[in-house]
Design a protein around this motif. Structure first.
Motif, PDB file in Angstrom:
ATOM      1  N   MET A   1      86.055  49.414 -24.936  1.00 29.16           N
ATOM      2  CA  MET A   1      86.035  48.285 -24.014  1.00 29.16           C
ATOM      3  C   MET A   1      84.620  48.060 -23.475  1.00 29.16           C
ATOM      4  SD  MET A   1      88.274  47.740 -20.510  1.00 29.16           S
ATOM      5  CE  MET A   1      87.498  49.130 -19.680  1.00 29.16           C
ATOM      6  N   LEU A   2      83.938  49.133 -23.115  1.00 32.06           N
ATOM      7  CA  LEU A   2      82.577  49.019 -22.598  1.00 32.06           C
ATOM      8  C   LEU A   2      81.596  48.627 -23.691  1.00 32.06           C
ATOM      9  CD1 LEU A   2      82.588  52.222 -20.349  1.00 32.06           C
ATOM     10  CD2 LEU A   2      82.960  49.863 -19.628  1.00 32.06           C
ATOM     11  N   ILE A   3      81.754  49.220 -24.870  1.00 33.90           N
ATOM     12  CA  ILE A   3      80.824  48.954 -25.978  1.00 33.90           C
ATOM     13  C   ILE A   3      80.915  47.500 -26.433  1.00 33.90           C
ATOM     14  CG2 ILE A   3      80.354  49.488 -28.399  1.00 33.90           C
ATOM     15  CD1 ILE A   3      81.225  52.392 -27.751  1.00 33.90           C
ATOM     16  N   PHE A   4      82.123  47.016 -26.662  1.00 38.05           N
ATOM     17  CA  PHE A   4      82.278  45.639 -27.161  1.00 38.05           C
ATOM     18  C   PHE A   4      81.855  44.613 -26.107  1.00 38.05           C
ATOM     19  CE2 PHE A   4      85.833  47.703 -29.721  1.00 38.05           C
ATOM     20  CZ  PHE A   4      84.999  47.934 -30.798  1.00 38.05           C
ATOM     21  N   ARG A   5      82.102  44.921 -24.840  1.00 35.99           N
ATOM     22  CA  ARG A   5      81.658  44.013 -23.790  1.00 35.99           C
ATOM     23  C   ARG A   5      80.135  43.952 -23.751  1.00 35.99           C
ATOM     24  NH1 ARG A   5      84.072  39.921 -21.840  1.00 35.99           N
ATOM     25  NH2 ARG A   5      85.957  41.190 -21.695  1.00 35.99           N
ATOM     26  N   GLY A   6      79.514  45.120 -23.937  1.00 37.06           N
ATOM     27  CA  GLY A   6      78.061  45.147 -23.970  1.00 37.06           C
ATOM     28  C   GLY A   6      77.491  44.386 -25.156  1.00 37.06           C
ATOM     29  N   PHE A   7      78.086  44.565 -26.325  1.00 40.74           N
ATOM     30  CA  PHE A   7      77.626  43.843 -27.518  1.00 40.74           C
ATOM     31  C   PHE A   7      77.816  42.330 -27.356  1.00 40.74           C
ATOM     32  CE2 PHE A   7      78.040  47.772 -30.330  1.00 40.74           C
ATOM     33  CZ  PHE A   7      76.667  47.887 -30.489  1.00 40.74           C
ATOM     34  N   THR A   8      78.865  41.929 -26.652  1.00 40.64           N
ATOM     35  CA  THR A   8      79.075  40.497 -26.394  1.00 40.64           C
ATOM     36  C   THR A   8      77.924  39.928 -25.576  1.00 40.64           C
ATOM     37  OG1 THR A   8      81.482  40.818 -26.428  1.00 40.64           O
ATOM     38  CG2 THR A   8      80.661  38.799 -25.422  1.00 40.64           C
ATOM     39  N   GLU A   9      77.542  40.659 -24.543  1.00 38.66           N
ATOM     40  CA  GLU A   9      76.408  40.230 -23.709  1.00 38.66           C
ATOM     41  C   GLU A   9      75.124  40.160 -24.529  1.00 38.66           C
ATOM     42  OE1 GLU A   9      76.323  39.366 -20.559  1.00 38.66           O
ATOM     43  OE2 GLU A   9      78.254  39.994 -19.739  1.00 38.66           O
ATOM     44  N   ILE A  10      74.941  41.126 -25.428  1.00 43.22           N
ATOM     45  CA  ILE A  10      73.728  41.153 -26.254  1.00 43.22           C
ATOM     46  C   ILE A  10      73.690  39.956 -27.201  1.00 43.22           C
ATOM     47  CG2 ILE A  10      72.556  42.423 -28.100  1.00 43.22           C
ATOM     48  CD1 ILE A  10      73.553  45.005 -26.735  1.00 43.22           C
ATOM     49  N   LEU A  11      74.823  39.667 -27.857  1.00 42.54           N
ATOM     50  CA  LEU A  11      74.864  38.560 -28.814  1.00 42.54           C
ATOM     51  C   LEU A  11      74.631  37.215 -28.135  1.00 42.54           C
ATOM     52  CD1 LEU A  11      77.837  39.473 -31.198  1.00 42.54           C
ATOM     53  CD2 LEU A  11      75.395  39.644 -31.664  1.00 42.54           C
ATOM     54  N   LEU A  12      75.230  37.027 -26.967  1.00 44.72           N
ATOM     55  CA  LEU A  12      75.149  35.732 -26.286  1.00 44.72           C
ATOM     56  C   LEU A  12      73.979  35.647 -25.308  1.00 44.72           C
ATOM     57  CD1 LEU A  12      78.932  35.065 -25.519  1.00 44.72           C
ATOM     58  CD2 LEU A  12      77.551  34.144 -27.387  1.00 44.72           C
ATOM     59  N   LYS A  13      73.348  36.797 -25.026  1.00 49.77           N
ATOM     60  CA  LYS A  13      72.220  36.834 -24.083  1.00 49.77           C
ATOM     61  C   LYS A  13      72.600  36.233 -22.725  1.00 49.77           C
ATOM     62  CE  LYS A  13      68.881  36.583 -27.866  1.00 49.77           C
ATOM     63  NZ  LYS A  13      67.744  35.840 -28.488  1.00 49.77           N
ATOM     64  N   GLY A  14      73.854  36.506 -22.344  1.00 50.95           N
ATOM     65  CA  GLY A  14      74.314  36.069 -21.043  1.00 50.95           C
ATOM     66  C   GLY A  14      74.630  34.591 -20.931  1.00 50.95           C
ATOM     67  N   GLN A  15      74.641  33.867 -22.056  1.00 48.29           N
ATOM     68  CA  GLN A  15      74.863  32.422 -22.015  1.00 48.29           C
ATOM     69  C   GLN A  15      76.117  32.045 -22.792  1.00 48.29           C
ATOM     70  OE1 GLN A  15      71.278  30.778 -23.658  1.00 48.29           O
ATOM     71  NE2 GLN A  15      70.059  31.153 -21.809  1.00 48.29           N
ATOM     72  N   THR A  16      76.667  30.887 -22.461  1.00 50.75           N
ATOM     73  CA  THR A  16      77.793  30.339 -23.214  1.00 50.75           C
ATOM     74  C   THR A  16      77.267  29.598 -24.429  1.00 50.75           C
ATOM     75  OG1 THR A  16      79.130  30.119 -21.212  1.00 50.75           O
ATOM     76  CG2 THR A  16      79.769  28.773 -23.107  1.00 50.75           C
ATOM     77  N   LEU A  17      77.915  29.823 -25.588  1.00 56.84           N
ATOM     78  CA  LEU A  17      77.422  29.251 -26.841  1.00 56.84           C
ATOM     79  C   LEU A  17      78.519  28.415 -27.494  1.00 56.84           C
ATOM     80  CD1 LEU A  17      75.022  29.157 -28.796  1.00 56.84           C
ATOM     81  CD2 LEU A  17      75.925  31.206 -29.903  1.00 56.84           C
ATOM     82  N   GLY A  18      78.203  27.170 -27.846  1.00 51.01           N
ATOM     83  CA  GLY A  18      79.150  26.259 -28.491  1.00 51.01           C
ATOM     84  C   GLY A  18      78.449  24.942 -28.769  1.00 51.01           C
ATOM     85  N   PRO A  19      79.139  23.919 -29.235  1.00 52.96           N
ATOM     86  CA  PRO A  19      80.568  23.901 -29.633  1.00 52.96           C
ATOM     87  C   PRO A  19      80.758  24.395 -31.068  1.00 52.96           C
ATOM     88  CG  PRO A  19      79.632  21.724 -29.874  1.00 52.96           C
ATOM     89  CD  PRO A  19      78.527  22.587 -29.339  1.00 52.96           C
ATOM     90  N   PHE A  20      82.018  24.660 -31.403  1.00 53.18           N
ATOM     91  CA  PHE A  20      82.362  25.125 -32.746  1.00 53.18           C
ATOM     92  C   PHE A  20      82.574  23.944 -33.685  1.00 53.18           C
ATOM     93  CE2 PHE A  20      83.735  28.871 -30.252  1.00 53.18           C
ATOM     94  CZ  PHE A  20      83.068  29.854 -30.973  1.00 53.18           C
ATOM     95  N   PRO A  21      82.518  24.192 -35.002  1.00 54.50           N
ATOM     96  CA  PRO A  21      82.838  23.127 -35.970  1.00 54.50           C
ATOM     97  C   PRO A  21      84.277  22.624 -35.779  1.00 54.50           C
ATOM     98  CG  PRO A  21      81.784  24.991 -37.061  1.00 54.50           C
ATOM     99  CD  PRO A  21      82.090  25.436 -35.661  1.00 54.50           C
ATOM    100  N   ASP A  22      84.508  21.392 -36.199  1.00 56.74           N
ATOM    101  CA  ASP A  22      85.825  20.768 -36.001  1.00 56.74           C
ATOM    102  C   ASP A  22      86.942  21.576 -36.649  1.00 56.74           C
ATOM    103  OD1 ASP A  22      84.657  18.748 -34.579  1.00 56.74           O
ATOM    104  OD2 ASP A  22      84.529  17.354 -36.280  1.00 56.74           O
ATOM    105  N   GLY A  23      86.689  22.096 -37.851  1.00 59.64           N
ATOM    106  CA  GLY A  23      87.726  22.857 -38.538  1.00 59.64           C
ATOM    107  C   GLY A  23      88.158  24.084 -37.758  1.00 59.64           C
ATOM    108  N   LEU A  24      87.214  24.773 -37.137  1.00 56.07           N
ATOM    109  CA  LEU A  24      87.544  25.954 -36.345  1.00 56.07           C
ATOM    110  C   LEU A  24      88.208  25.564 -35.027  1.00 56.07           C
ATOM    111  CD1 LEU A  24      87.451  28.988 -36.179  1.00 56.07           C
ATOM    112  CD2 LEU A  24      85.128  28.845 -35.263  1.00 56.07           C
ATOM    113  N   GLN A  25      87.798  24.443 -34.454  1.00 51.02           N
ATOM    114  CA  GLN A  25      88.428  23.983 -33.215  1.00 51.02           C
ATOM    115  C   GLN A  25      89.921  23.735 -33.398  1.00 51.02           C
ATOM    116  OE1 GLN A  25      86.540  20.762 -31.025  1.00 51.02           O
ATOM    117  NE2 GLN A  25      84.562  21.263 -31.936  1.00 51.02           N
ATOM    118  N   LYS A  26      90.296  23.223 -34.562  1.00 51.79           N
ATOM    119  CA  LYS A  26      91.706  22.915 -34.813  1.00 51.79           C
ATOM    120  C   LYS A  26      92.577  24.166 -34.807  1.00 51.79           C
ATOM    121  CE  LYS A  26      90.889  18.667 -37.427  1.00 51.79           C
ATOM    122  NZ  LYS A  26      91.002  17.989 -38.742  1.00 51.79           N
ATOM    123  N   MET A  27      91.965  25.309 -35.044  1.00 49.90           N
ATOM    124  CA  MET A  27      92.722  26.558 -35.012  1.00 49.90           C
ATOM    125  C   MET A  27      93.277  26.822 -33.622  1.00 49.90           C
ATOM    126  SD  MET A  27      91.356  30.342 -36.052  1.00 49.90           S
ATOM    127  CE  MET A  27      92.407  31.794 -35.897  1.00 49.90           C
ATOM    128  N   GLY A  28      92.544  26.410 -32.595  1.00 53.90           N
ATOM    129  CA  GLY A  28      93.008  26.628 -31.231  1.00 53.90           C
ATOM    130  C   GLY A  28      93.605  25.415 -30.571  1.00 53.90           C
TER     131      GLY A  28
END
Length: 414
Positions: free
Chosen positions: A157-184
């Motif tokens: 839980m701690l490791i993956f949360r930390g890696f999430t922060e590293i990948l996003l550098k503390g920022q929200t990243l988007g938007p996703f392609p239309d095909g992926l959006q339809k999944m949700g």
């Protein structure tokens, strides 16, 4: 071994008074069935009661077609996680890392599709593989090194949360392609003539009704062939009518809006597949065996380490799928995504009939538990209940479900 949702009441259950159309006899059958199958049907009845109460309190807003559709979209990720968590709990373990892992997968998907412009189908496959690899790594430490799952997944839980922060550098990243959006957020396409209903959803609903009835009849016939106890005829017929009515109602509600959400189709495939595995496949029986009695499972030749390893690998893959679904719905990856998701998945499993000691639970039970939480959340939002009181009410719901499980065990033992 597990208590399956299809367990039947004893054949010697009170049949009630004879006579055609005897309401008292049917009532006695129903009460006898409930007493003998309290674990299986108790939470299902509780879900029905919760839906009825909130439908009354919200003046029917809960059951409006667009709200039912939103209910599915808002809770799909919890139900996906609950399926995997149920398997983990049946095996006698716990996974605290799934919330952080969903956030990490969402961040990984955003990195691939938004920053590096990887085609979204390839990104989906890579994300699922990443989730499976993360689950496999945790499964290795748990199964082969003997480290308790609580410690391993807490670290995860701690490791993956930390890696999430590293990948996003503390920022929200988007938007996703239309095909992926339809999944949700997407729905099945419109086909056929204009009938004021979504034709493809109606067709899928009818197919599901036929499949459910056929499966129930086949299960009953198979149990009779092996001289197992089955529900009395009238009670079995009542069960079929209730199942058909539930599926038909959901089908009409969804078909009168935009149709079935794509994520609901994904969830339906998962429910069918995992129900089959846990009820019919050798692997599913081995999961029940190691959770119910590990020493006996070892003596019978079950490779408990291998089973545990694959249970956590599977949990990682499902967490990745849930992460893709929620990221696609929000159309962005956030460092704070996935907070408390693990608690919702665990709560769904226990509310749905899982046992703290392992060896007990069903996939359908996990879905029912997730729906109980989902309806509670949705209904309280419609009633403008504050988030503080929502947490209190959900906490009492979890405590009541586990308390009922303990009471039911003691009553059965006595």
């Amino acid at each position: 071994m597990s208590t399956d949702v299809t367990d039947k009441i004893p054949a010697s259950a009170p049949p009630g008074r004879s006579g055609s159309g005897s309401g008292e006899g049917l009532l006695q059958l129903m009460l006898a069935g409930l007493r003998a199958n309290m674990r299986q049907y108790g939470m299902l009845l509780a879900l029905g009661l919760i839906v009825l109460l909130f439908a009354i309190w919200t003046d029917g807003d809960l059951l409006l077609p667009h709200n039912v559709s939103n209910l599915v979209l808002q809770n799909a990720y919890v139900l996906i996680l609950a399926i995997g968590m149920m398997l983990v709990i049946i095996a006698g373990h716990i996974d605290l890392s799934v919330g952080s892992l969903t956030a990490f997968v969402g961040a990984f998907a955003a990195l691939l599709t938004v920053q590096h412009h990887v085609p979204w189908p390839i990104a989906v496959v890579l994300c699922l593989l990443a989730g499976a690899a993360a689950g496999a790594a945790q499964g290795f430490f748990i199964a082969y090194l003997g480290i308790p799952s609580f410690i391993v997944t807490l670290a995860g839980m701690l490791i993956f949360r930390g890696f999430t922060e590293i990948l996003l550098k503390g920022q929200t990243l988007g938007p996703f392609p239309d095909g992926l959006q339809k999944m949700g957020n997407g729905f099945l396409p419109e086909v056929g003539p204009n009938t004021n209903y979504h034709n493809l959803t109606l067709l899928l609903g009818l197919v599901l009704i036929v499949a459910v009835v056929w499966q129930e009849v086949q299960d009953r016939r198979r149990q009779q062939e092996f001289a197992l106890e089955v529900l009395p005829g009238r009670l079995f017929l009542l069960k079929l009518v209730a199942l058909v009515a539930a599926v038909l109602t959901l089908t009409l509600l969804l078909a009168s809006y935009k149709g079935a959400p794509i994520v609901l189709i994904i969830l339906g495939v998962l429910v069918v597949a995992y129900t089959y595995v846990m009820r019919n496949a050798v692997f599913g029986r081995h999961i029940y065996a190691i959770g119910g009695n590990l020493p006996a499972a070892k003596l019978s030749g079950i490779k408990d380490k291998k089973v545990t390893f694959y249970v956590f690998l599977n949990m990682g893959a499902l967490a990745a799928l849930a992460g893709l679904a929620i990221a696609a719905r929000l159309n962005a990856a956030s460092p704070k995504a996935g907070l408390n998701y693990e608690l919702e998945a665990i709560a769904s499993s226990f509310i749905g009939g899982a046992s703290m000691s392992g060896g007990v639970g069903t996939v359908l039970g996990a879905i029912i538990g997730g729906l109980v939480l989902g309806v509670l959340n949705n209904g309280m939002n419609l009633l403008s209940v504050g988030t503080d009181w929502q947490q209190v009410i959900k906490g009492f719901a979890l405590l009541a479900a586990v308390g009922f499980d303990v009471w039911n065990k003691r009553k059965s033992g006595s």
